[in-house]
Design an enzyme around this catalytic site. Sequence first.
Site, PDB file in Angstrom:
ATOM      1  N   PHE A   1       0.845  -1.176   0.000  1.00 39.50           N
ATOM      2  CA  PHE A   1       0.000   0.000   0.000  1.00 39.50           C
ATOM      3  C   PHE A   1       0.895   1.245   0.000  1.00 39.50           C
ATOM      4  CE2 PHE A   1      -2.026  -3.516   2.167  1.00 39.50           C
ATOM      5  CZ  PHE A   1      -3.274  -3.573   1.573  1.00 39.50           C
TER       6      PHE A   1
ATOM      7  N   SER B   1      -6.958  -7.583  -1.369  1.00 42.31           N
ATOM      8  CA  SER B   1      -6.423  -7.027  -0.128  1.00 42.31           C
ATOM      9  C   SER B   1      -6.847  -5.573   0.031  1.00 42.31           C
ATOM     10  CB  SER B   1      -4.898  -7.101  -0.115  1.00 42.31           C
ATOM     11  OG  SER B   1      -4.448  -8.439  -0.112  1.00 42.31           O
TER      12      SER B   1
ATOM     13  N   CYS C   1      -3.766  -5.044   6.749  1.00 38.90           N
ATOM     14  CA  CYS C   1      -4.102  -5.701   5.489  1.00 38.90           C
ATOM     15  C   CYS C   1      -5.054  -6.855   5.759  1.00 38.90           C
ATOM     16  CB  CYS C   1      -2.833  -6.218   4.809  1.00 38.90           C
ATOM     17  SG  CYS C   1      -3.140  -7.076   3.243  1.00 38.90           S
TER      18      CYS C   1
ATOM     19  N   THR D   1      -8.193  -9.568   3.903  1.00 39.04           N
ATOM     20  CA  THR D   1      -8.650 -10.182   2.660  1.00 39.04           C
ATOM     21  C   THR D   1     -10.166 -10.152   2.565  1.00 39.04           C
ATOM     22  OG1 THR D   1      -6.732 -11.664   2.654  1.00 39.04           O
ATOM     23  CG2 THR D   1      -8.625 -12.302   1.306  1.00 39.04           C
TER      24      THR D   1
ATOM     25  N   ALA E   1      -8.118 -12.432  12.205  1.00 40.19           N
ATOM     26  CA  ALA E   1      -7.645 -13.633  12.889  1.00 40.19           C
ATOM     27  C   ALA E   1      -7.137 -13.292  14.293  1.00 40.19           C
ATOM     28  CB  ALA E   1      -6.545 -14.298  12.074  1.00 40.19           C
TER      29      ALA E   1
ATOM     30  N   HIS F   1       1.230  -4.765   7.460  1.00 37.85           N
ATOM     31  CA  HIS F   1       1.534  -5.648   8.589  1.00 37.85           C
ATOM     32  C   HIS F   1       1.901  -4.778   9.791  1.00 37.85           C
ATOM     33  CE1 HIS F   1       2.840  -8.682   5.286  1.00 37.85           C
ATOM     34  NE2 HIS F   1       1.535  -8.613   5.410  1.00 37.85           N
TER      35      HIS F   1
ATOM     36  N   THR G   1       4.727  12.049   7.960  1.00 36.15           N
ATOM     37  CA  THR G   1       6.123  12.416   8.175  1.00 36.15           C
ATOM     38  C   THR G   1       6.338  12.772   9.642  1.00 36.15           C
ATOM     39  OG1 THR G   1       6.326  13.278   5.927  1.00 36.15           O
ATOM     40  CG2 THR G   1       7.965  14.021   7.527  1.00 36.15           C
TER      41      THR G   1
END
Length: 211
Positions: A2, A40, A47, A49, A76, A114, A159
């Site tokens: 991404f 995704s 991220c 699904t 999960a 992640h 930033t």
Amino acid sequence: MFTGLISDVGLLLSVEKRGDLRRLKLASRYPADSLSLGASVAHNGVCMTLVGFGPWAKQDGAEGDGYVSWHEVDAAAETLAVTTAGQWAAGDRINLERALRIGDELGGHLVSGHVDGVARLVERRDFDGMAHFDIEAPRQFAKFIAEKGSVALDGTSLTVNKVAGNRFTILLIPHTLDVTIWGGRKAGDAINLEVDTMARYAARLVEAAAE
């Protein structure tokens, strides 16, 4: 992958517990015919699904805001443990970004989706339509955050302005406050943190050289 440029803010319609999983259903402004099973999408930087989707219909008491589709994702046990996803509830607004495609403009920085851990918003200071946010990072990830470097917070590429120990400061302009969930953020909020991949590799090279 991404970019950290949020493309929509979705509405969390429902959270259904399924054993160790939680099935999340959201409304968004993504056209249903542009979605696909297995695609995704980053949700507040996580991220996830797509396991279901369809065209929008007024349901669950949610109306307006230009929603044109709904989609479902599963969170999960590991995701629930290391991100803020376990705290999400129906009615929450969620930053969304679809996966980067070859040829897309890379306007932010490379974000994997992640999440490393959960940071905390310590203080917010508003001025001239903008806002400074002081963020406290988990100690083990603070070393990857540097002044003028990039960081992803709730999926937003930002930033770093200043760093002091485990704390760092970011500045959000009016546009970002308007088109993401950051406009409603306040002191005490938990925030998904993903450090810059380049910073992680640089730190590892330094460690390896010292071994």
